[in-house]
Structures are given as C-alpha cells and as structure tokens.
Design a protein around this motif. Structure first.
Motif, PDB file in Angstrom:
ATOM      1  N   UNK A 120       0.856  -1.183   0.000  1.00  0.00           N
ATOM      2  CA  UNK A 120       0.000   0.000   0.000  1.00  0.00           C
ATOM      3  C   UNK A 120       0.898   1.241   0.000  1.00  0.00           C
ATOM      4  N   UNK A 121       0.596   2.200  -0.871  1.00  0.00           N
ATOM      5  CA  UNK A 121       1.438   3.387  -1.006  1.00  0.00           C
ATOM      6  C   UNK A 121       0.586   4.639  -0.799  1.00  0.00           C
ATOM      7  N   UNK A 122       1.002   5.465   0.166  1.00  0.00           N
ATOM      8  CA  UNK A 122       0.279   6.705   0.478  1.00  0.00           C
ATOM      9  C   UNK A 122       0.817   7.836  -0.388  1.00  0.00           C
ATOM     10  N   UNK A 123       0.051   8.212  -1.407  1.00  0.00           N
ATOM     11  CA  UNK A 123       0.406   9.323  -2.288  1.00  0.00           C
ATOM     12  C   UNK A 123      -0.217  10.600  -1.736  1.00  0.00           C
ATOM     13  N   UNK A 124       0.567  11.328  -0.956  1.00  0.00           N
ATOM     14  CA  UNK A 124       0.036  12.490  -0.257  1.00  0.00           C
ATOM     15  C   UNK A 124      -0.442  13.570  -1.220  1.00  0.00           C
ATOM     16  N   UNK A 125       0.279  13.759  -2.334  1.00  0.00           N
ATOM     17  CA  UNK A 125      -0.042  14.840  -3.247  1.00  0.00           C
ATOM     18  C   UNK A 125      -1.312  14.651  -4.040  1.00  0.00           C
ATOM     19  N   UNK A 126      -1.782  13.418  -4.170  1.00  0.00           N
ATOM     20  CA  UNK A 126      -2.991  13.156  -4.956  1.00  0.00           C
ATOM     21  C   UNK A 126      -4.098  12.510  -4.124  1.00  0.00           C
ATOM     22  N   UNK A 127      -3.959  12.544  -2.802  1.00  0.00           N
ATOM     23  CA  UNK A 127      -5.031  12.104  -1.895  1.00  0.00           C
ATOM     24  C   UNK A 127      -5.479  10.674  -2.157  1.00  0.00           C
ATOM     25  N   UNK A 128      -4.517   9.777  -2.361  1.00  0.00           N
ATOM     26  CA  UNK A 128      -4.913   8.392  -2.611  1.00  0.00           C
ATOM     27  C   UNK A 128      -3.880   7.404  -2.072  1.00  0.00           C
ATOM     28  N   UNK A 129      -4.376   6.239  -1.704  1.00  0.00           N
ATOM     29  CA  UNK A 129      -3.523   5.114  -1.350  1.00  0.00           C
ATOM     30  C   UNK A 129      -3.647   4.102  -2.477  1.00  0.00           C
ATOM     31  N   UNK A 130      -2.542   3.834  -3.153  1.00  0.00           N
ATOM     32  CA  UNK A 130      -2.541   2.895  -4.273  1.00  0.00           C
ATOM     33  C   UNK A 130      -2.178   1.510  -3.761  1.00  0.00           C
ATOM     34  N   UNK A 131      -2.829   0.490  -4.340  1.00  0.00           N
ATOM     35  CA  UNK A 131      -2.601  -0.888  -3.939  1.00  0.00           C
ATOM     36  C   UNK A 131      -1.863  -1.620  -5.057  1.00  0.00           C
ATOM     37  N   UNK A 132      -0.738  -2.226  -4.714  1.00  0.00           N
ATOM     38  CA  UNK A 132       0.076  -2.972  -5.666  1.00  0.00           C
ATOM     39  C   UNK A 132       0.119  -4.442  -5.262  1.00  0.00           C
ATOM     40  N   UNK A 133       0.066  -5.325  -6.254  1.00  0.00           N
ATOM     41  CA  UNK A 133       0.280  -6.744  -5.987  1.00  0.00           C
ATOM     42  C   UNK A 133       1.769  -7.035  -6.074  1.00  0.00           C
ATOM     43  N   UNK A 134       2.198  -8.078  -5.399  1.00  0.00           N
ATOM     44  CA  UNK A 134       3.609  -8.397  -5.295  1.00  0.00           C
ATOM     45  C   UNK A 134       3.911  -9.737  -5.949  1.00  0.00           C
TER      46      UNK A 134
END
Length: 392
Positions: free
Chosen positions: A350-364
């Motif tokens: 999970x990545x917190x992108x502060x500048x675009x107000x979103x948490x992106x979810x990546x598979x590993x």
C-alpha cells in the motif's frame, strides 16, 4: 456394546459428521476468512478536508475498503504506531496541547478487539516542535518521538492501561550539514533494535545516526549516544533492520540513496559497507526526495519510495553480503509517495500518495519482488502513514 443413533452406530455417525464439517470448510473458504477482520489505520495532514485518523475495514478479496471511524482530536495526526500487543495505538499530532503551544501532542488510544475502532486513553505534550515520526520499543514499554522542526527527540513511558506518561527524556540535537536544507538539526525517525536494547535516531539535518541506550523500566534513553556519521549532504531519514541478517539500511532523503550497514551483534554498532542510488536514471525531475523504506515479508526484497520521480524502487537483498541489487522502478500511481506499507500476508504493498489524496494498492510477485499496480485506490485526503491490523 455399540450405541445406535437413528439406525447408525456411534462410530458411523461420527464419521458422517466429520465428513460434513470437512466438506463445508473446503467448499466455503470465505467462511474461514470471515473469522478475521482486516483493519487499516491511516494518518494524515489536516488538509483537503481530512478528518484526521482514518480507520478502515479492508476487503482483501475485492480490494475495497470501508471507513468505519475517523478521529480528529488535534490537527495533523501524521504518524501512528501500534503497540506490540496490538491493543493500543499511539498518534503523533502536529498541533500542541493548546493552539498557542509550539510543541506537538502525543495521544494514546485503546483498540477495540472486535471492531478495530479507537478510544482515547490520554494525551500529553510531545515537548518538541513538529513531531514527524513515532515508534514503540519491542518490549512495549517506551514510545519514541522524533521532531523535525525542533531537531530533538523525546521518550515516554507506557503505563499499565496503555496510556503514556509525560515525557521521560528530551534531547536536543545541534549542528548543521552541507546541504542548503541542513541549516540546523532535523530529527526524522527513531527505530529500536529487535531486542529493545538500543534505539537508532536518524537526524537528517546533521547527517548522523545516533545510537541511544534504552531503559525500558523508566521509559528513558541515555543522553550519551554513539554517533555514526552519514555521507555529507545525505540526509538520513528512515532506517530499517534486516529481520534475519546483521544488516541495516538507511534511506537518505537528500541524496536519494540507501546506505547499507553491518550491525555488530555484541554492541549494536554500525559499519558502512555500501551505498546505492534510488533514482531511475531514465527519468528527470528537478525535485527528488527519498521518503520511506520497508522489507518484504520474506525479507528477500527491499522497497523504497521516491518523491519527485514519484515511484517505488525495488532491490534484491543478497543473503550473504547484505548488499542490494536494483530490480527496477514502479510508478507510485500518484504524487508524493510519502509512506508505504508491506502487507503482513505478503500479497500487497500500500502506497500513500500524499499529493494526490490516494492510497494505491500494488500486488507483489514473490518470485521477483516486483510490484504491479492493481488499479485499486483508496481515496484519503493527504495520507502520510499506513498500518495494518488483523483482528480474529
């Protein structure tokens, strides 16, 4: 003598019941999954209509989430820390105990063990200005707090009810570095060793990692640290230990590098053994600043986030030397990826992108360590920190 139940022997009845139970368990795995609840805690800046701390219930199968609680006791609860027993959570707020107070506030919360919701226990002054990182020692006795603006650190004793004492230690750092942003000390993170004997304080402003001796009985650290000098202008920000090997890794914000240290298991001292670039040479950005760093659950891969290029860098960890090998870069699916969280089950990042107000979810991909965007995002205003809790 055999007992009969509806024309079946007792043994036959037990076999049939066992078969039915086994069939249900195999046929309906979601029945088992329903027995555990997955909670995500998000710390934010109080901007863009943020409501403070967000408590989310996460659906792993569908990659969706539901907000079940928000808390806004003070302005900007930017960093959070779970207690090792998972019954308490501690939040570092930028706002002081009063509006006129230049220091921040630390608030302790209890965690409802059925819902994951938070209830305030108590609040104390952080003593320093602009707290930016909070952590808990592995014995569950001490809270460590770092202050960026003030360039100082404080520690707090954890009470029996999960609350925290007034500051037990307050230490001011002094000095400056060679970078234009290093005109004074800027504490950024305190990371304890696995055994809790030491805590490592990364000071971006003076290019130092300072090793403090921890006294868990009274919640203090000794005021005579061992100092490890980073490269001039590096700006050490965050710090992680390898969970299985005697190596540690320092993310350096200003030089966009990761420095690798061997760790002496007898005294916790650090020795530099390598350094690697974080940036993608094929991209250009006028502004770059390294942000966060974490291991995969199997500790074969190391992930770090770049602000400016707005991507994640993936490294392979050599299990013998501890050195890093670049695997590649992955766009962060947003701007200013300030924080990342590796899923405890090893499936997602999970990545917190502060500048675009979103948490992106990546598979590993567990065989290569590489990340792939799922296309799923969680909309949260100004996200800064992410943590995860499973409730059974």
């Amino acid at each position: 003598m055999k007992y009969k139940i509806k024309n079946l022997t007792f043994n036959q009845w037990v076999k049939q019941v066992s078969f039915i139970v086994l069939f249900l368990l195999l046929s309906f795995p979601q029945f088992l999954m329903a027995q555990s609840k997955e909670i995500i805690y998000v710390g934010t800046y109080s901007q863009n209509n943020s409501k403070g701390i967000y408590v989310l219930e996460f659906d792993r199968e569908n990659l969706t989430s539901q907000i079940i609680q928000t808390i806004h006791d003070k302005e900007s609860p930017t960093f959070l820390a779970l207690h090792p027993n998972k019954k308490f959570l501690y939040a570092a707020y930028r706002e002081g105990m009063s509006k006129q107070d230049e220091a921040g506030t630390v608030i302790a919360y209890s965690i409802n063990q059925e819902t994951g919701k938070l209830t305030k226990i108590n609040a104390v002054s952080s003593v320093g200005a602009s707290p930016c990182h909070i952590s808990v020692d592995p014995t569950g006795n001490v809270v460590f707090l770092s202050h960026y603006k003030g360039g100082n650190l404080s520690t707090f004793k954890i009470l029996d009810n999960g609350g925290i004492s007034e500051a037990a230690t307050f230490i001011q750092h002094t000095g400056k570095g060679v970078h234009p942003n290093q005109t004074t000390a800027h504490m950024h993170a305190m990371i304890p060793s696995a055994d809790g004997q030491w805590v490592y304080a990364s000071d971006l402003g003076i290019d130092q990692i300072l090793k403090y001796k921890v006294n868990p009985a009274n919640g203090t650290v000794a005021e005579n640290p061992v100092i490890f000098q980073a490269s001039p202008g590096a700006g050490p920000r965050h710090f992680v230990f390898h969970p299985n090997l005697s190596y540690a890794y320092s993310l350096e914000e200003l030089s966009n590098t990761v420095s690798i240290y061997s760790v002496d298991q007898t005294n916790g001292d650090l020795s530099p053994i390598g350094r690697i670039n974080m940036l993608n040479d094929k991209l250009h950005s006028d502004y770059n600043a390294g942000a966060d760093i974490h291991f995969s659950t199997d500790a074969k891969w190391l992930y770090a986030s770049n602000r400016g290029q707005d991507n994640l860098v993936v490294y392979k960890v050599d299990p013998t030397s501890g050195l890093l090998e670049l695997q590649g870069h992955v766009p962060s699916e947003g701007q200013h990826p300030r924080n990342l969280k590796v899923d405890q089950k090893g499936d997602f990042v999970f990545v917190a992108n502060m500048g675009t107000d979103n948490i992106a979810i990546f598979s590993m991909d567990k065989s290569t360590g590489m990340l792939k965007a799922t296309g799923k995002h969680i909309g949260i205003p100004r996200p800064v920190f992410i943590d995860q809790l499973f409730i059974k």
